[in-house]
Design a protein around this motif. Sequence first.
Motif, PDB file in Angstrom:
ATOM      1  N   ILE C  28       3.477  45.237 -29.056  1.00  0.00           N
ATOM      2  CA  ILE C  28       3.520  45.569 -30.370  1.00  0.00           C
ATOM      3  C   ILE C  28       4.977  45.386 -30.907  1.00  0.00           C
ATOM      4  O   ILE C  28       5.814  45.875 -30.405  1.00  0.00           O
ATOM      5  CB  ILE C  28       3.037  47.079 -30.541  1.00  0.00           C
ATOM      6  CG1 ILE C  28       1.657  47.213 -29.851  1.00  0.00           C
ATOM      7  CG2 ILE C  28       3.231  47.623 -31.929  1.00  0.00           C
ATOM      8  CD1 ILE C  28       1.049  48.573 -29.384  1.00  0.00           C
ATOM      9  N   VAL C  29       5.197  44.720 -32.016  1.00  0.00           N
ATOM     10  CA  VAL C  29       6.486  44.575 -32.408  1.00  0.00           C
ATOM     11  C   VAL C  29       6.818  45.132 -33.855  1.00  0.00           C
ATOM     12  O   VAL C  29       7.986  45.364 -34.226  1.00  0.00           O
ATOM     13  CB  VAL C  29       6.760  42.969 -32.354  1.00  0.00           C
ATOM     14  CG1 VAL C  29       6.862  42.480 -31.036  1.00  0.00           C
ATOM     15  CG2 VAL C  29       5.832  42.110 -33.421  1.00  0.00           C
ATOM     16  N   ALA C 386       3.079  51.876 -29.783  1.00  0.00           N
ATOM     17  CA  ALA C 386       4.592  51.934 -30.212  1.00  0.00           C
ATOM     18  C   ALA C 386       5.172  50.707 -29.822  1.00  0.00           C
ATOM     19  O   ALA C 386       4.658  49.586 -29.296  1.00  0.00           O
ATOM     20  CB  ALA C 386       5.251  53.267 -29.403  1.00  0.00           C
ATOM     21  N   ILE C 387       6.383  50.520 -30.757  1.00  0.00           N
ATOM     22  CA  ILE C 387       7.073  49.485 -30.817  1.00  0.00           C
ATOM     23  C   ILE C 387       7.449  48.869 -29.325  1.00  0.00           C
ATOM     24  O   ILE C 387       8.111  50.116 -28.754  1.00  0.00           O
ATOM     25  CB  ILE C 387       8.405  49.433 -31.515  1.00  0.00           C
ATOM     26  CG1 ILE C 387       7.751  49.796 -33.059  1.00  0.00           C
ATOM     27  CG2 ILE C 387       9.132  48.163 -31.664  1.00  0.00           C
ATOM     28  CD1 ILE C 387       6.925  48.900 -33.871  1.00  0.00           C
TER      29      ILE C 387
END
Lengths: 461, 461, 461, 461
Positions: C28-29, C386-387
């Motif tokens: 996840i970016v 989350a990132i």
Amino acid sequence: MRKIIKNGTIVTASDTYFGDILIDDGIIVMIGVDLDDEGAEIVDASGCYVFPGGIDPHTHLDMPFGGTVTVDDFESGTIAAAFGGTTTVIDFCLTSKGAPLKSAVETWHRKSAGKAVIDYSFHLMVSEVTDEVLAELPQIIEEEGITSFKVFMAYKNVLQADDGTLYKTLLVAKEQGALVMVHAENGDVIDFLVRKALEEGNTDPIYHALTRPAVLEGEATGRAADLTALADSQLYVVHVTCAEAVWKIAEARKKGLRVFGETCPQYLTLDQTDLERPDFEGAKYVWSPPLREKRNQDVLWNALRNGELQTVGSDQCSFNFKGQKDLGLGDFSKIPNGGPMIEDRFTILFSEGVQKGRLSLNKFVDVVSTTNAKLFGLFPQKGTIAIGSDADIVIFDPSVERTLSVDSHHMKVDYSAFEGMKVTGEPVTVLVRGEFVVRDGLFVGRPGYGQYLHRRRFGEA
Amino acid sequence: MRKIIKNGTIVTASDTYFGDILIDDGIIVMIGVDLDDEGAEIVDASGCYVFPGGIDPHTHLDMPFGGTVTVDDFESGTIAAAFGGTTTVIDFCLTSKGAPLKSAVETWHRKSAGKAVIDYSFHLMVSEVTDEVLAELPQIIEEEGITSFKVFMAYKNVLQADDGTLYKTLLVAKEQGALVMVHAENGDVIDFLVRKALEEGNTDPIYHALTRPAVLEGEATGRAADLTALADSQLYVVHVTCAEAVWKIAEARKKGLRVFGETCPQYLTLDQTDLERPDFEGAKYVWSPPLREKRNQDVLWNALRNGELQTVGSDQCSFNFKGQKDLGLGDFSKIPNGGPMIEDRFTILFSEGVQKGRLSLNKFVDVVSTTNAKLFGLFPQKGTIAIGSDADIVIFDPSVERTLSVDSHHMKVDYSAFEGMKVTGEPVTVLVRGEFVVRDGLFVGRPGYGQYLHRRRFGEA
Amino acid sequence: MRKIIKNGTIVTASDTYFGDILIDDGIIVMIGVDLDDEGAEIVDASGCYVFPGGIDPHTHLDMPFGGTVTVDDFESGTIAAAFGGTTTVIDFCLTSKGAPLKSAVETWHRKSAGKAVIDYSFHLMVSEVTDEVLAELPQIIEEEGITSFKVFMAYKNVLQADDGTLYKTLLVAKEQGALVMVHAENGDVIDFLVRKALEEGNTDPIYHALTRPAVLEGEATGRAADLTALADSQLYVVHVTCAEAVWKIAEARKKGLRVFGETCPQYLTLDQTDLERPDFEGAKYVWSPPLREKRNQDVLWNALRNGELQTVGSDQCSFNFKGQKDLGLGDFSKIPNGGPMIEDRFTILFSEGVQKGRLSLNKFVDVVSTTNAKLFGLFPQKGTIAIGSDADIVIFDPSVERTLSVDSHHMKVDYSAFEGMKVTGEPVTVLVRGEFVVRDGLFVGRPGYGQYLHRRRFGEA
Amino acid sequence: MRKIIKNGTIVTASDTYFGDILIDDGIIVMIGVDLDDEGAEIVDASGCYVFPGGIDPHTHLDMPFGGTVTVDDFESGTIAAAFGGTTTVIDFCLTSKGAPLKSAVETWHRKSAGKAVIDYSFHLMVSEVTDEVLAELPQIIEEEGITSFKVFMAYKNVLQADDGTLYKTLLVAKEQGALVMVHAENGDVIDFLVRKALEEGNTDPIYHALTRPAVLEGEATGRAADLTALADSQLYVVHVTCAEAVWKIAEARKKGLRVFGETCPQYLTLDQTDLERPDFEGAKYVWSPPLREKRNQDVLWNALRNGELQTVGSDQCSFNFKGQKDLGLGDFSKIPNGGPMIEDRFTILFSEGVQKGRLSLNKFVDVVSTTNAKLFGLFPQKGTIAIGSDADIVIFDPSVERTLSVDSHHMKVDYSAFEGMKVTGEPVTVLVRGEFVVRDGLFVGRPGYGQYLHRRRFGEA
Ligand SMILES: [Zn+2]
Ligand SMILES: [Zn+2]
Ligand SMILES: [Zn+2]
Ligand SMILES: [Zn+2]
Ligand SMILES: [Zn+2]
Ligand SMILES: [Zn+2]
Ligand SMILES: [Zn+2]
Ligand SMILES: [Zn+2]
């Protein structure tokens, strides 16, 4: 004149044995096997238990309540007590704010003098702790031997004292060697719940129970215990009805606090559904705190057995169904609170407790007599069968099977809370200070025979 | 021959009164004021308490342990007991897996016969519940009157039984009317902690305490209570030492379970720091469970007072400091567990309990005698002063101030755990079944006078 | 290739918001409003929740048990898990006494390699703590990233470890930064109860429940917590089923202990009466510990809500009704323990928890995913959105109403424990590390895609 | 204008990750790795944590108390809050019996309007529940978004409400979806203890603590929980200080009740001995409830960690030592209650909590921000870092070591309760709705920027 109680099974809070008892001048002077004494009257107790007379630590005789007055006074009440195996009662002397305590005590002396057929004493209600009260209390203790004070946490705007008053009473009690008794229910919330129920048109007797939920008794009990801890004083919680309250008392005792609890026969045997009896009969079952859900009964019996609760009182407070209870027709809050119980306390505990295997014989004596005497400064004069004690004795036939009923009871009140209930056992003969009050089921006592008892301070017994 | 104990203050578990006691044929036959009896021997008890003889429910006389044997046998042990105000002991009959129970009982009969100067009985250790054991138990109960079984949850690979065995024993006990006793400590974890301590070179006596932490006693106590609940049986936890265990017992009783707890004088008065005494003296204070941190003492006293614990035993198990305790020099795990306590149990409870305001006189009698008799099927023959009971009587002078010491005690063991301790009160004269065993501080008894007691089933008293 | 999950309601253990998620290279970016990215594949999540993939901390795939082996292996089991919204499982690697731990781990690698369609890791069973085991454990942790050890307190003579082994495991775990898991039931007593039931001819499935009463789970749970306190270590109690066990965990946590508890969907929704289903169907509901009386369900839901319990596992352990469960016909003790649950865990928790107002959306994510990742050293790689976290994502349509059934589930086992149960919501699309495993209700994954996860030490996350 | 917070470690109540945050129009619109946006202002957060702004649920700004008024008003108070990392405060709007609630709210709007530099909302004090109040409350909730009511169980004759009022408030709250807050101390008994101490000449600040013992906080907390159970409503206990109160909250939650507890930094770090500081400095440490014995601190930290307590408020209520606190010279009861705390709440929790290993980073965010927002109807607008939420953000440098002091703080009050205390970490830059209020340690905000927040009903978040 001397008497010998012969051939009974003598039971005390610790012992059970076969023997005879010699009474001289109202006092137990000898206990033994095959006692013989020239000239002594022989009282046969064959086949019977010989118990110390019951001590009822909680009665309301000739008491005004909500514009009426209890049916049974010190005459009919103590006659009924005697028939029921009780030889001492401790009644509550109500006081009014502002009036001298002394005058209240005198009022209660007037109510009882010349009437009581068994011995009696008074607790003193404390509704405020002013400088005047503080000044008068030591005198009352000294002169009247009143060493227990009652504080109400409920009956808002009538009897209810605030927490500051309770705390001050606890401090005085510690200082003076007295025991503080509390009626533990949260009066503020109950007051609201009652008004709300009435506003919503919920006027039947069952709403008496529904507006005084168990959680509010548990709450108040815990609060009183907390204040007792803070004051390092001693507390006696009257008429414990539910698990919520038992647990708070147990928790306090676990911490080493001098906190004691009393329950009553009604809470051990009746339950909330009795308030739903038709034709307004539920009103007969209106006590405060109210009868609870049935599952609480096991908790109470167990608490008596394992020592979480210590005593059983009657909370005798009788009002006629016709003419008094019916003041509450259409408004449960106007039903006078209380019921007849002074006569059946002892037998109910025997029949439902001992006979049904819930209490040992010794524990039975302990909770209906011995510990009551100890906590309230009457021991060893009262509360046991031992050399030197008053010959307050109950000859109890455990083989009798009978049915409780208004038709056979000796209270003046017009109903029995146990109408139709089968019980085992009967106090057939009862002596107070060596004199017969009941003999073979007949009343042979005399109004005025009963003496007022000065009591010792807490812990002195 | 008849005797009259005159002018003492007689104390039972419920009563305290002034009076005389007439003994005939070893039995109490009359109690009263100014008893007179031609030909009876008069024993003056003026200024003294007259207590029922102490009942010590937990002794190990002539017991093998770890390759050695306790110093005091049924002769010296019961003489010391008598001097200490104890008139009945219940010892533990150890069994071996595979061997008939009967043979173990016979071994104990051989150890005691002809030696005991006071009355005695046996508990039976149960280490396995095989079909053979199941077959034999009813017979043992019937023929030997042994109605209490001991299970060890500790002493891994030696005495320890697994939970299945404990549970089966609880089932049998319920069925047969017996009481299961447990030594409650988690033996598996203790075994590991002990090995680890030794591996790390921690060999001093204090490590005995550090390798048997209180949490492991609390754990095992709760486990035993849970199994008792499941079996709906009855449990007696021996030598309770700490808050962790008291709470588990209290919780079980709160639920209505028949769970009982015993503590010992050592746990009420000594503490873990005694194990740190220099010159290996700590070894004198090696009991299992070990002495605990001092704060537990208040919890134990309060538990006796409020009924969370019911009895006090001695766990008498004496080993000489020289020649036995010193087997553990350099390895605490080799120190024989136990200490001398049979003689001081009664006085310690009076002096530290009654005199210091922690126990009432009546509660004192209850925990050192009456309830012990009731739980173990000896009541009312033993455990009280009442008509018909054995005249097992202690005349106790509460005005004596004395110092406990190996120099004055009557046990054969070579040290006292209370060396130098000041106590108040002394059992000056002790009778068993009406005969003097100790009189005015002198031994007048006879080995072999003591009788073996068949006990009733649980709940039959 | 990049993907954008668009227009879903993203839910984490703390947050609920509307947004898009950009995935690049399985990670996840970016998360935001109206994300746009040239070339990224758009995955529409309109009307759906976007949850982090479920983490099932308790599965038994391809596991031998009592002479048979679970139906679902790492292929069918992880396919079903994926359909159910679970993207990581942690399975139990069983060991044998005497054999090197390493070989057991290798066996499990063989079972899973090339089969799993989602990521996975292993817990290690510990049945003894010998010097060999002590020597090997640090290596296993280091090389295999296995940082949780399982100890059985039940299954006597099979898997059961004694308390010393449990305690030693707790010590090692503290030292090495691992979490000890226990199956908490008193195996000794259960063993006896089972034999006794069978001897008495009680062979039906319901006796599985009756011979493993809740008090024995409560007992073992408290025992494990006590040993954890002593070791100052960390404990995870698997499959908590009843109030008795919840209370012990809560009490431990109140003292500040690192004690955690897991429950399972079956205990939250099914109950003991399911074992009484006719035609031997009760066998389908044989788990250990067993299903409990219905009143425990509220306790469990409340415990999840207020933090007394922390996680929900499936305890997936599937056996066919025909051919496996029926091994126990005529002898409940031969019914293989366990049932199919891996596929329905996530949805049951949503449908019975969130939809029925028992859990908030965030708490739901917490107990089925986030805390599981944190406790077992997988966070933040797994367990959240989350990132930087793996793009393990479930697109969940809460508007679907469906009926659970063996006909529609993806496990190979021949029955569903929830046959006919209506649930709300469905994981329609599931991604693991950014790749679709299930897409619009169709399996698009690949056996062998799943990666073995090395986990961090306890507390390192 | 847009901003990008770059390169910080973003922390929420569940997550910790490295990333950038894009803010547009005061709202968080994107979070990701290496965000780039033409024209956006870059705010560097390298080496820093990026937290959601703190939410202080308990402040008293510009509040009259005992004839004086708190030093810090909505201007200085919110500036200090901002420096301390707090971006929203909820203040208490005091009411007077008989006066319309609306007028009280208007008074508080006047106090805050044009002054606050961060966002704010109000709780409403309820001192009576008359028909007028009942009529007005729904309107206040609807129009003002005030969904939490405060009831005082202490401050007799001033703020104290009786139990009936508390109960009625709980009923209304349930009906209307509001949360009832209580100051839980037994005011009646405290009133007596204070008078008594003064009469006995005990006038020093330490008597403030000695006249408000912990047992009275525990008692009132339990009472409030019991009434909440009866009303099936929701309760928030403010400023919990002691084990006695924590246990009551935990017990209520164990039963499934919606009961929540807040503690404050002062109770976690200071203790009763601070009240004994010489030269009347003890007066600086006069809060109600008072600082407790040190051992309570561990209980409070553990309670935050395990979820028994849910939030941390400041109870900011600042009075100058000179000119205000010294009103109590010679009479501790005249010392204005309260102290400065709004500025240090966030950092103290980080430094004493996270840095010392007592709280995880996520739990820290939870108790200083997220749960506060959720309980009081501000979530998800406030209390987290998530797409769509207000960009209330704290850039916190954990590497700063600094010393708290009146010389460096931004409150106007003339002392610091933490004078000389070393702490780790500093909120260097603080944004409210995307605008800088503090930037690199300098105030760049504007009185009047802060907005009044209408809050949702309880449970709606
Ligand atoms: Zn009353
Ligand atoms: Zn009454
Ligand atoms: Zn032992
Ligand atoms: Zn022993
Ligand atoms: Zn298991
Ligand atoms: Zn499992
Ligand atoms: Zn306050
Ligand atoms: Zn405040």
